[in-house]
Write a protein that holds these residues in place. Structure first.
Motif, PDB file in Angstrom:
ATOM      1  N   ALA A   1       0.835  -1.218   0.000  1.00 24.82           N
ATOM      2  CA  ALA A   1       0.000   0.000   0.000  1.00 24.82           C
ATOM      3  C   ALA A   1       0.863   1.259   0.000  1.00 24.82           C
ATOM      4  CB  ALA A   1      -0.919  -0.023   1.223  1.00 24.82           C
ATOM      5  N   ALA A   2       2.041   1.191   0.598  1.00 33.84           N
ATOM      6  CA  ALA A   2       2.906   2.380   0.698  1.00 33.84           C
ATOM      7  C   ALA A   2       3.758   2.593  -0.555  1.00 33.84           C
ATOM      8  CB  ALA A   2       3.827   2.236   1.919  1.00 33.84           C
ATOM      9  N   PHE A   3       3.769   1.596  -1.437  1.00 33.75           N
ATOM     10  CA  PHE A   3       4.742   1.623  -2.534  1.00 33.75           C
ATOM     11  C   PHE A   3       4.588   2.825  -3.482  1.00 33.75           C
ATOM     12  CE2 PHE A   3       5.878   0.402  -6.924  1.00 33.75           C
ATOM     13  CZ  PHE A   3       7.253   0.406  -6.762  1.00 33.75           C
ATOM     14  N   GLU A   4       3.378   3.045  -4.006  1.00 34.51           N
ATOM     15  CA  GLU A   4       3.219   4.081  -5.044  1.00 34.51           C
ATOM     16  C   GLU A   4       3.717   5.434  -4.549  1.00 34.51           C
ATOM     17  OE1 GLU A   4       2.473   3.810  -8.189  1.00 34.51           O
ATOM     18  OE2 GLU A   4       2.039   1.670  -8.038  1.00 34.51           O
ATOM     19  N   GLU A   5       3.344   5.764  -3.319  1.00 39.56           N
ATOM     20  CA  GLU A   5       3.707   7.090  -2.817  1.00 39.56           C
ATOM     21  C   GLU A   5       5.219   7.209  -2.592  1.00 39.56           C
ATOM     22  OE1 GLU A   5       1.071   8.433   0.225  1.00 39.56           O
ATOM     23  OE2 GLU A   5       2.388  10.134   0.707  1.00 39.56           O
ATOM     24  N   TRP A   6       5.818   6.144  -2.060  1.00 39.86           N
ATOM     25  CA  TRP A   6       7.276   6.198  -1.812  1.00 39.86           C
ATOM     26  C   TRP A   6       8.036   6.237  -3.141  1.00 39.86           C
ATOM     27  CZ3 TRP A   6      10.438   7.825   1.609  1.00 39.86           C
ATOM     28  CH2 TRP A   6      11.787   7.435   1.604  1.00 39.86           C
ATOM     29  N   ALA A   7       7.601   5.394  -4.083  1.00 37.66           N
ATOM     30  CA  ALA A   7       8.276   5.363  -5.390  1.00 37.66           C
ATOM     31  C   ALA A   7       8.099   6.705  -6.114  1.00 37.66           C
ATOM     32  CB  ALA A   7       7.701   4.229  -6.243  1.00 37.66           C
ATOM     33  N   GLY A   8       7.003   7.403  -5.786  1.00 36.51           N
ATOM     34  CA  GLY A   8       6.723   8.674  -6.457  1.00 36.51           C
ATOM     35  C   GLY A   8       7.487   9.854  -5.882  1.00 36.51           C
ATOM     36  N   LYS A   9       8.141   9.688  -4.766  1.00 37.91           N
ATOM     37  CA  LYS A   9       8.953  10.787  -4.215  1.00 37.91           C
ATOM     38  C   LYS A   9      10.162  11.003  -5.114  1.00 37.91           C
ATOM     39  CE  LYS A   9       7.688  10.720   0.606  1.00 37.91           C
ATOM     40  NZ  LYS A   9       6.614  11.696   0.447  1.00 37.91           N
ATOM     41  N   THR A  10      10.677  12.215  -5.116  1.00 35.02           N
ATOM     42  CA  THR A  10      11.878  12.439  -5.929  1.00 35.02           C
ATOM     43  C   THR A  10      13.062  11.757  -5.244  1.00 35.02           C
ATOM     44  OG1 THR A  10      12.621  14.423  -4.784  1.00 35.02           O
ATOM     45  CG2 THR A  10      11.016  14.735  -6.586  1.00 35.02           C
ATOM     46  N   PRO A  11      14.073  11.399  -6.023  1.00 30.22           N
ATOM     47  CA  PRO A  11      15.263  10.822  -5.397  1.00 30.22           C
ATOM     48  C   PRO A  11      15.859  11.761  -4.348  1.00 30.22           C
ATOM     49  CG  PRO A  11      15.388  10.641  -7.779  1.00 30.22           C
ATOM     50  CD  PRO A  11      14.174  11.456  -7.463  1.00 30.22           C
ATOM     51  N   TYR A  12      15.685  13.053  -4.531  1.00 32.55           N
ATOM     52  CA  TYR A  12      16.238  14.001  -3.561  1.00 32.55           C
ATOM     53  C   TYR A  12      15.486  13.911  -2.234  1.00 32.55           C
ATOM     54  CZ  TYR A  12      19.290  15.783  -7.115  1.00 32.55           C
ATOM     55  OH  TYR A  12      20.285  15.873  -8.038  1.00 32.55           O
ATOM     56  N   GLN A  13      14.176  13.681  -2.296  1.00 34.84           N
ATOM     57  CA  GLN A  13      13.401  13.507  -1.048  1.00 34.84           C
ATOM     58  C   GLN A  13      13.810  12.216  -0.342  1.00 34.84           C
ATOM     59  OE1 GLN A  13       9.591  13.868  -3.100  1.00 34.84           O
ATOM     60  NE2 GLN A  13       9.123  15.719  -1.931  1.00 34.84           N
ATOM     61  N   ARG A  14      13.976  11.157  -1.122  1.00 33.14           N
ATOM     62  CA  ARG A  14      14.380   9.880  -0.498  1.00 33.14           C
ATOM     63  C   ARG A  14      15.791  10.007   0.082  1.00 33.14           C
ATOM     64  NH1 ARG A  14      11.911   7.522  -5.346  1.00 33.14           N
ATOM     65  NH2 ARG A  14      13.974   6.935  -6.116  1.00 33.14           N
ATOM     66  N   ALA A  15      16.668  10.695  -0.656  1.00 35.31           N
ATOM     67  CA  ALA A  15      18.057  10.870  -0.187  1.00 35.31           C
ATOM     68  C   ALA A  15      18.085  11.670   1.112  1.00 35.31           C
ATOM     69  CB  ALA A  15      18.885  11.568  -1.259  1.00 35.31           C
ATOM     70  N   ALA A  16      17.204  12.649   1.240  1.00 35.80           N
ATOM     71  CA  ALA A  16      17.210  13.479   2.460  1.00 35.80           C
ATOM     72  C   ALA A  16      16.867  12.620   3.678  1.00 35.80           C
ATOM     73  CB  ALA A  16      16.213  14.627   2.306  1.00 35.80           C
ATOM     74  N   ILE A  17      15.919  11.705   3.511  1.00 39.11           N
ATOM     75  CA  ILE A  17      15.541  10.839   4.646  1.00 39.11           C
ATOM     76  C   ILE A  17      16.682   9.866   4.971  1.00 39.11           C
ATOM     77  CG2 ILE A  17      13.943   9.000   5.342  1.00 39.11           C
ATOM     78  CD1 ILE A  17      11.705  10.578   4.021  1.00 39.11           C
TER      79      ILE A  17
ATOM     80  N   SER B   1      19.836  10.430   4.476  1.00 36.02           N
ATOM     81  CA  SER B   1      20.917  11.215   5.108  1.00 36.02           C
ATOM     82  C   SER B   1      20.578  11.484   6.570  1.00 36.02           C
ATOM     83  CB  SER B   1      21.119  12.545   4.385  1.00 36.02           C
ATOM     84  OG  SER B   1      21.530  12.292   3.069  1.00 36.02           O
ATOM     85  N   GLU B   2      19.314  11.729   6.840  1.00 36.08           N
ATOM     86  CA  GLU B   2      18.893  11.945   8.227  1.00 36.08           C
ATOM     87  C   GLU B   2      19.099  10.657   9.041  1.00 36.08           C
ATOM     88  OE1 GLU B   2      18.243  14.625   9.687  1.00 36.08           O
ATOM     89  OE2 GLU B   2      17.312  13.946  11.562  1.00 36.08           O
ATOM     90  N   ALA B   3      18.753   9.513   8.441  1.00 34.14           N
ATOM     91  CA  ALA B   3      18.956   8.232   9.138  1.00 34.14           C
ATOM     92  C   ALA B   3      20.444   8.010   9.422  1.00 34.14           C
ATOM     93  CB  ALA B   3      18.396   7.078   8.297  1.00 34.14           C
ATOM     94  N   HIS B   4      21.277   8.387   8.465  1.00 28.58           N
ATOM     95  CA  HIS B   4      22.729   8.272   8.653  1.00 28.58           C
ATOM     96  C   HIS B   4      23.168   9.101   9.857  1.00 28.58           C
ATOM     97  CE1 HIS B   4      26.854   9.862   7.604  1.00 28.58           C
ATOM     98  NE2 HIS B   4      27.069   8.564   7.692  1.00 28.58           N
TER      99      HIS B   4
ATOM    100  N   LEU C   1      23.966   3.998   4.464  1.00 26.94           N
ATOM    101  CA  LEU C   1      22.885   4.987   4.373  1.00 26.94           C
ATOM    102  C   LEU C   1      23.369   6.211   3.609  1.00 26.94           C
ATOM    103  CD1 LEU C   1      21.528   4.582   8.018  1.00 26.94           C
ATOM    104  CD2 LEU C   1      20.749   3.440   5.922  1.00 26.94           C
ATOM    105  N   SER C   2      24.576   6.675   3.917  1.00 29.21           N
ATOM    106  CA  SER C   2      25.058   7.875   3.200  1.00 29.21           C
ATOM    107  C   SER C   2      25.405   7.531   1.753  1.00 29.21           C
ATOM    108  CB  SER C   2      26.250   8.518   3.915  1.00 29.21           C
ATOM    109  OG  SER C   2      27.298   7.610   4.024  1.00 29.21           O
ATOM    110  N   TRP C   3      25.989   6.349   1.546  1.00 27.92           N
ATOM    111  CA  TRP C   3      26.348   5.962   0.171  1.00 27.92           C
ATOM    112  C   TRP C   3      25.093   5.894  -0.714  1.00 27.92           C
ATOM    113  CZ3 TRP C   3      30.332   5.481  -3.053  1.00 27.92           C
ATOM    114  CH2 TRP C   3      30.139   4.748  -4.233  1.00 27.92           C
TER     115      TRP C   3
END
Ligand code: NAP
Length: 483
Positions: free
Chosen positions: A55-71, A73-76, A112-114
């Motif tokens: 159920a979460a897939f479409e929305e997560w896949a639809g985020k820009t790579p920059y949005q995913r990268a920001a999360i 980087s925060e986890a890192h 995570l950072s890589w």
């Protein structure tokens, strides 16, 4: 039993108990003490987790790579802030010395950072067509829901090595960590939660019913990829069964690494290297040297240094000062050491150091095995074929290059190999002939988030880390355009 049922299942952004309230105890391997409880999830909870990920897939896949990268980087950043508490927990639950646990947390955070950076580099290509009125373009898209199954020996980094690239690619995940180390997995999931990973994007089933959880993963056509690190037997079984729903599969399995020391190498340096890499994590590492081949002309010098180094290792509880070797994970692991050493001894190996189960003053744990050096090991000994996964260095002399290459390759495994030589030609010639996924040349640690990790033959399929690592989580889509 705890007063209230443990809540270590993480499904759709909520921490839950098992449906029937079932839980299992988690032990400190150096004392045998119960240090906590984990929920014993089963098939129904696994199906809930897969549904949440789908159920979460479409929305997560639809985020820009920059949005995913920001999360990511925060986890890192959060993982590094919590480095000390994560390391303390790992030492308590898994047993490795604190310094090694700290190193593992740093290594885990590197993924995570890589992959935060790699997310931004997911790109397709243009391909010329033979037709003048046609153009080809490719795009790369996340495979969908992935299922990840991880082992206990590196209980934090094996999770980030899978979930880091999955998140970066736009996949959603269900994780099943090893039953011996669920508390480390909970701590990692809290890092992702606090970094802002949305509900459903990562889910986790802690369980002692691994085949039930595995069956739920395998039977689901929503799960498009299975990534597994663990034993070769389980990895082969999962790979075969994943064929029924044609899932993508990557598996990182067992190893039986040769460590070859040529006559021009410095035997003291090589022996120091062998003593370091062999006894990391008490030998419980898939890239641990299982067969050490030393040229006969420097055999005695090598053994002298190895023996000194190994005799100086200090066994005990991982949080005690000066301890360099912790306990093995359980009784079966310790029993395997006893069997391999007895077999080798009965067939003529010399035990230069160790060679016995030990107890440690003040500790009630029963899974300590003394760091051991076996000399004059031969092909007919079990240790020459079977993965040891413990603190035993098995050393064999050799006379010529062709012979040692043949011996080194004479294994079903193909993960890591090590070569010590000061001759560049020997290094390249031998490396080219070794049938292994990774070769350390005068180097005992050929691993990094930036480098592809993985094996061939019965050691696995696919690569984790490096620029290849994210490919395992991406499908290529071709677009043909008539103009
Ligand atoms: P294992 O028994 O294969 O367990 C690994 C994981 O698989 C655990 O989470 C386990 O769950 C799960 N599992 C077991 N049976 C399953 C089933 N039928 N269906 C689904 N999941 C199942 O391996 P291990 O003894 O814990 O780990 C040591 C092995 O891992 C060694 O052979 C080592 O070389 C290998 N390893 C390889 C790498 C690499 O990168 N190549 C890295 C680390 C370790 P439970 O804990 O609940 O049983």
């Amino acid at each position: 039993m705890a007063d209230e049922a443990a809540q270590t299942l993480y499904i759709d952004g909520k921490w839950r108990a098992a449906d029937d309230g079932g839980e299992f105890p988690v032990h400190d391997p150096s004392t045998g003490d119960v240090i906590g409880y984990a929920s014993n999830g089963g098939r129904a909870e696994s199906e809930d987790a897969i549904a949440a990920a789908a159920a979460a897939f479409e929305e997560w896949a639809g985020k820009t790579p920059y949005q995913r990268a920001a999360i990511l980087s925060e986890a890192h950043a959060i993982m590094l802030e919590r480095r000390e508490e994560l390391a303390q927990l790992m030492t308590l639950e898994q047993g490795k010395p604190l310094k090694a646990s700290r190193n593992e947390v740093t290594y885990a955070s590197d993924f995570l950072s890589w992959f935060a950076e790699e997310a931004k580099r997911i790109s397709g290509v243009t391909i010329p067509s033979a037709r003048a009125d046609q153009r080809f373009v490719t795009m790369r898209q996340p495979v969908g829901v992935i299922a990840a199954i991880t082992p206990w020996n590196y209980p934090i980094s094996m999770i980030t090595r899978k979930l880091g690239p999955a998140l970066a690619a736009g996949c959603t995940s269900v994780l099943k960590p090893a039953n011996q180390t669920p508390l480390c997995a909970v701590a990692v999931l809290r890092v992702f939660e606090d970094a802002g990973v949305p509900p459903g994007v990562i889910n986790m089933i802690t369980s002692k019913r691994s085949s039930e959880v595995g069956d739920a993963f395998l039977d689901s056509s929503d799960v498009r990829k299975l990534t597994f690190t663990g034993s070769t037997g389980v990895g082969k079984m999962l790979t075969a069964r994943a064929g029924a729903t044609l899932k993508r599969v990557s598996v990182e399995l067992g190893g039986h690494a040769p460590f070859i020391v040529f006559p021009d190498a410095d035997p003291v340096r090589a022996a120091k290297g062998a003593a370091l890499v062999k006894f990391l994590n008490a030998g419980q590492a898939c890239i641990s040297p299982n067969r050490i081949y030393v040229h006969r002309s420097i055999y005695d010098a090598f053994l002298t240094t190895l023996q000194e180094r190994v005799a100086a290792l200090r066994i005990g509880k991982g949080d005690q000062d000066g301890v360099t070797i912790g306990p093995l994970i359980d009784d079966a692991a310790t029993a395997k050491m006893v069997e391999q050493v007895e077999d080798a001894r009965s067939k003529g190996a010399r035990v230069l150091v160790g060679g016995e189960r030990v107890t440690v003053d003040g500790l009630t744990g029963k899974n300590f095995y003394s760091p051991t050096v076996l000399a004059d090991v031969t092909r007919d000994m079990v240790i020459s074929h079977e993965e040891t996964f413990g603190p035993i260095a098995a050393v064999t002399p050799f006379d010529d290059e062709d012979e040692v290459i043949r011996l080194a390759n004479d294994t079903e495994y193909g993960l890591a190999a090590y070569v010590y030589t000061n001759d560049l030609s020997t290094a390249i010639r031998v490396t080219e002939k070794l049938r292994f996924g990774m070769v350390g040349v005068n180097d005992i640690n050929p691993t990094s988030a930036a480098a592809p990790f993985g094996g061939i033959k019965s050691s696995g399929l696919g690569r984790e880390g490096g620029y290849e690592g994210i490919n395992e989580y991406l499908d290529t889509k071709l677009i043909g355009i008539a103009i």
